[in-house]
Design a protein around this motif. Structure first.
Motif, mmCIF file in Angstrom:
data_model
loop_
_atom_site.group_PDB
_atom_site.id
_atom_site.type_symbol
_atom_site.label_atom_id
_atom_site.label_comp_id
_atom_site.label_asym_id
_atom_site.label_seq_id
_atom_site.Cartn_x
_atom_site.Cartn_y
_atom_site.Cartn_z
ATOM 1 N N PRO A 61 -6.350 9.889 -4.683
ATOM 2 C CA PRO A 61 -7.469 10.546 -5.367
ATOM 3 C C PRO A 61 -7.181 10.857 -6.824
ATOM 4 C CG PRO A 61 -7.098 11.553 -3.227
ATOM 5 C CD PRO A 61 -5.931 10.656 -3.491
ATOM 6 N N ALA A 62 -5.919 11.182 -7.143
ATOM 7 C CA ALA A 62 -5.566 11.466 -8.535
ATOM 8 C C ALA A 62 -5.761 10.228 -9.408
ATOM 9 C CB ALA A 62 -4.119 11.959 -8.617
ATOM 10 N N PHE A 63 -5.368 9.054 -8.908
ATOM 11 C CA PHE A 63 -5.554 7.820 -9.659
ATOM 12 C C PHE A 63 -7.040 7.479 -9.788
ATOM 13 C CE2 PHE A 63 -1.050 7.149 -9.315
ATOM 14 C CZ PHE A 63 -0.733 6.254 -10.322
ATOM 15 N N ARG A 64 -7.782 7.669 -8.715
ATOM 16 C CA ARG A 64 -9.220 7.345 -8.782
ATOM 17 C C ARG A 64 -9.948 8.305 -9.718
ATOM 18 N NH1 ARG A 64 -10.700 3.299 -5.677
ATOM 19 N NH2 ARG A 64 -9.544 2.772 -3.775
ATOM 20 N N ASP A 65 -9.576 9.582 -9.696
ATOM 21 C CA ASP A 65 -10.192 10.543 -10.615
ATOM 22 C C ASP A 65 -9.886 10.175 -12.069
ATOM 23 O OD1 ASP A 65 -11.256 11.951 -8.538
ATOM 24 O OD2 ASP A 65 -9.766 13.566 -8.570
ATOM 25 N N ALA A 66 -8.648 9.742 -12.316
ATOM 26 C CA ALA A 66 -8.289 9.316 -13.667
ATOM 27 C C ALA A 66 -9.107 8.097 -14.087
ATOM 28 C CB ALA A 66 -6.793 9.007 -13.741
ATOM 29 N N THR A 71 0.823 -1.204 0.000
ATOM 30 C CA THR A 71 0.000 0.000 0.000
ATOM 31 C C THR A 71 0.861 1.260 0.000
ATOM 32 O OG1 THR A 71 -1.679 -1.174 1.293
ATOM 33 C CG2 THR A 71 -1.830 1.229 1.217
ATOM 34 N N GLY A 72 0.540 2.178 -0.919
ATOM 35 C CA GLY A 72 1.254 3.446 -0.988
ATOM 36 C C GLY A 72 2.397 3.470 -1.980
ATOM 37 N N ASP A 73 2.646 2.360 -2.685
ATOM 38 C CA ASP A 73 3.723 2.340 -3.681
ATOM 39 C C ASP A 73 3.238 2.958 -4.991
ATOM 40 O OD1 ASP A 73 5.397 1.148 -1.916
ATOM 41 O OD2 ASP A 73 5.576 -0.766 -2.972
ATOM 42 N N LEU A 74 4.091 3.774 -5.580
ATOM 43 C CA LEU A 74 3.869 4.361 -6.901
ATOM 44 C C LEU A 74 4.925 3.782 -7.831
ATOM 45 C CD1 LEU A 74 2.639 6.466 -8.888
ATOM 46 C CD2 LEU A 74 4.281 8.117 -7.943
ATOM 47 N N ILE A 75 4.492 3.188 -8.931
ATOM 48 C CA ILE A 75 5.406 2.503 -9.851
ATOM 49 C C ILE A 75 5.216 3.055 -11.257
ATOM 50 C CG2 ILE A 75 6.139 0.253 -10.757
ATOM 51 C CD1 ILE A 75 4.605 -0.970 -8.307
ATOM 52 N N PHE A 76 6.329 3.356 -11.901
ATOM 53 C CA PHE A 76 6.285 3.771 -13.303
ATOM 54 C C PHE A 76 6.841 2.622 -14.143
ATOM 55 C CE2 PHE A 76 7.486 5.603 -17.260
ATOM 56 C CZ PHE A 76 6.635 6.672 -17.465
ATOM 57 N N ARG A 117 7.927 4.612 -2.581
ATOM 58 C CA ARG A 117 6.977 4.403 -1.488
ATOM 59 C C ARG A 117 6.614 5.765 -0.936
ATOM 60 N NH1 ARG A 117 8.256 -0.530 1.313
ATOM 61 N NH2 ARG A 117 7.048 -1.270 -0.467
ATOM 62 N N LEU A 118 5.381 6.155 -1.131
ATOM 63 C CA LEU A 118 4.957 7.515 -0.821
ATOM 64 C C LEU A 118 4.758 7.725 0.673
ATOM 65 C CD1 LEU A 118 2.330 8.025 -3.661
ATOM 66 C CD2 LEU A 118 4.659 8.929 -3.578
ATOM 67 N N PRO A 119 5.095 8.920 1.174
ATOM 68 C CA PRO A 119 4.775 9.279 2.557
ATOM 69 C C PRO A 119 3.276 9.530 2.677
ATOM 70 C CG PRO A 119 5.653 11.177 1.414
ATOM 71 C CD PRO A 119 5.772 10.021 0.455
ATOM 72 N N PRO A 120 2.771 9.685 3.897
ATOM 73 C CA PRO A 120 1.322 9.874 4.075
ATOM 74 C C PRO A 120 0.740 11.023 3.250
ATOM 75 C CG PRO A 120 2.331 9.378 6.178
ATOM 76 C CD PRO A 120 3.457 9.543 5.192
ATOM 77 N N ASP A 121 1.423 12.172 3.200
ATOM 78 C CA ASP A 121 0.862 13.285 2.441
ATOM 79 C C ASP A 121 0.847 12.983 0.946
ATOM 80 O OD1 ASP A 121 3.685 13.424 2.377
ATOM 81 O OD2 ASP A 121 3.606 15.525 1.769
ATOM 82 N N GLY A 122 1.836 12.226 0.477
ATOM 83 C CA GLY A 122 1.847 11.831 -0.929
ATOM 84 C C GLY A 122 0.714 10.889 -1.266
ATOM 85 N N VAL A 124 0.716 13.707 -10.161
ATOM 86 C CA VAL A 124 1.471 12.524 -9.752
ATOM 87 C C VAL A 124 2.958 12.608 -10.086
ATOM 88 C CG1 VAL A 124 1.694 10.021 -10.099
ATOM 89 C CG2 VAL A 124 -0.570 11.062 -9.907
ATOM 90 N N SER A 125 3.310 13.198 -11.225
ATOM 91 C CA SER A 125 4.709 13.174 -11.666
ATOM 92 C C SER A 125 5.696 13.789 -10.678
ATOM 93 C CB SER A 125 4.849 13.844 -13.038
ATOM 94 O OG SER A 125 4.476 15.206 -12.984
ATOM 95 N N PRO A 126 5.321 14.824 -9.883
ATOM 96 C CA PRO A 126 6.311 15.336 -8.923
ATOM 97 C C PRO A 126 6.826 14.287 -7.958
ATOM 98 C CG PRO A 126 4.521 16.905 -9.166
ATOM 99 C CD PRO A 126 4.110 15.661 -9.906
ATOM 100 N N TYR A 127 6.028 13.264 -7.681
ATOM 101 C CA TYR A 127 6.474 12.239 -6.739
ATOM 102 C C TYR A 127 7.481 11.273 -7.358
ATOM 103 C CZ TYR A 127 2.956 14.088 -3.672
ATOM 104 O OH TYR A 127 2.237 14.941 -2.878
#
Length: 283
Positions: A130-135, A61-66, A119-124, A155-158
């Motif tokens: 929400p950005a992924f769900r909106d997409a 949970t909380g991982d962002l993968i490109f 692995r995103l911090p809580p604020d990330g 999302v890209s700044p992360y």
């Protein structure tokens, strides 16, 4: 056995992007595949294994993968948990155009044997989920290009933020040290400096120093200075505050010391950095 290759022309030829929600309750794993487009994946819940380019990487949970064009990969759940992730796919050419406009460095997503994983911090997490769900919702409403641009902008700044921690690096940090490091991004803690860092860590200065050396190859003072300089650079690029005010807000005792450390880090003066920062076009 040949690995199947997916093509954008077959996946979503008439839309700007494609988005899908994966749940291991309905499909235990994705099949190993390659594709001629790029993807961003956010793990909403659960744990799993990302098999990518012949290596197995844990995800949670909380991982962002490109995932890049031609990465060979599949994701499966572990521990009997319900692994859920949202996947947003898009043509590489469109992504490269966005990167050129938004000044996203290529090394943030295209370099190395393995794809970028953060692995995103809580604020990330509060911003990216929400950005992924909106997409995802916008895709089912027609996937307008504007929705994709908005998603990328959020999302890209992360992928490139200097304080973002790769999942494999964060996993090596003890929880107490990880928490103290993230707490030091707070402006008040940064201003308080090293004493606050020691206080937040809950250990002695010597213990903190040994742990940082072992895990980050930096001293506590070097970590504090790095975080202060990164915040100062952000304020120089995004505000009109006086340079002296920024130096003081970030915890630098004297302006001369701030200038010296800033030049060491960014190879230019704070004023030159501000002048080179991207500016909005004004009349």
């Amino acid at each position: 056995m040949a690995v199947p290759r997916l093509y954008w022309r077959d996946l979503a030829p008439t839309t700007a992007y494609h988005a899908a929600l994966f749940s291991s309750r309905f499909q235990p794993r994705s099949e190993l595949h390659v594709h001629d487009f790029c993807e961003m994946t956010y793990v909403v819940a659960g744990r799993g294994i990302h098999l990518v380019n012949r290596q197995m990487l844990p995800v949670r949970t909380g991982d962002l993968i490109f995932v890049r064009q031609d990465d060979c990969h599949a994701i499966s759940a572990t521990d009997g948990t319900d692994l859920q992730f949202v996947n947003v796919a898009f043509p590489r050419a469109a992504w490269e155009t966005f990167c050129a406009l938004a000044d996203v460095p290529r090394e943030a997503w295209s370099s190395g044997v393995l794809p970028r994983a953060v692995r995103l911090p809580p604020d990330g997490r509060q911003k990216c989920e929400p950005a992924f769900r909106d997409a995802l919702f916008s895709f089912h409403e027609g996937a307008p290009a504007l929705a994709l641009c908005r998603f990328w902008s959020l999302v890209s700044p992360y992928l490139v933020h200097p304080t973002a921690t790769r999942a494999k690096d964060e996993a090596r940090l003890p929880p107490w040290l990880r928490g103290a490091c993230w707490a030091m991004h707070d402006e008040q803690n940064l201003h308080a400096g090293l004493p606050r860092f020691i206080e937040l860590s809950g250990v002695s200065r010597a213990h903190l120093s040994r742990s940082l050396k072992a895990h980050c190859h930096q001293t506590p003072t070097e970590v504090v200075n790095r975080l202060r300089l990164e915040r100062a650079a952000m304020l120089l690029a995004t505000t009109t505050d006086e340079i002296g005010e920024i130096a003081a807000a970030c915890g630098f005792g004297t302006l001369s010391y701030f200038y010296r450390r800033f030049r060491e880090r960014y190879r230019q003066s704070p004023r030159a950095y501000r002048l080179q920062a991207p500016k909005a076009i004004a009349p």
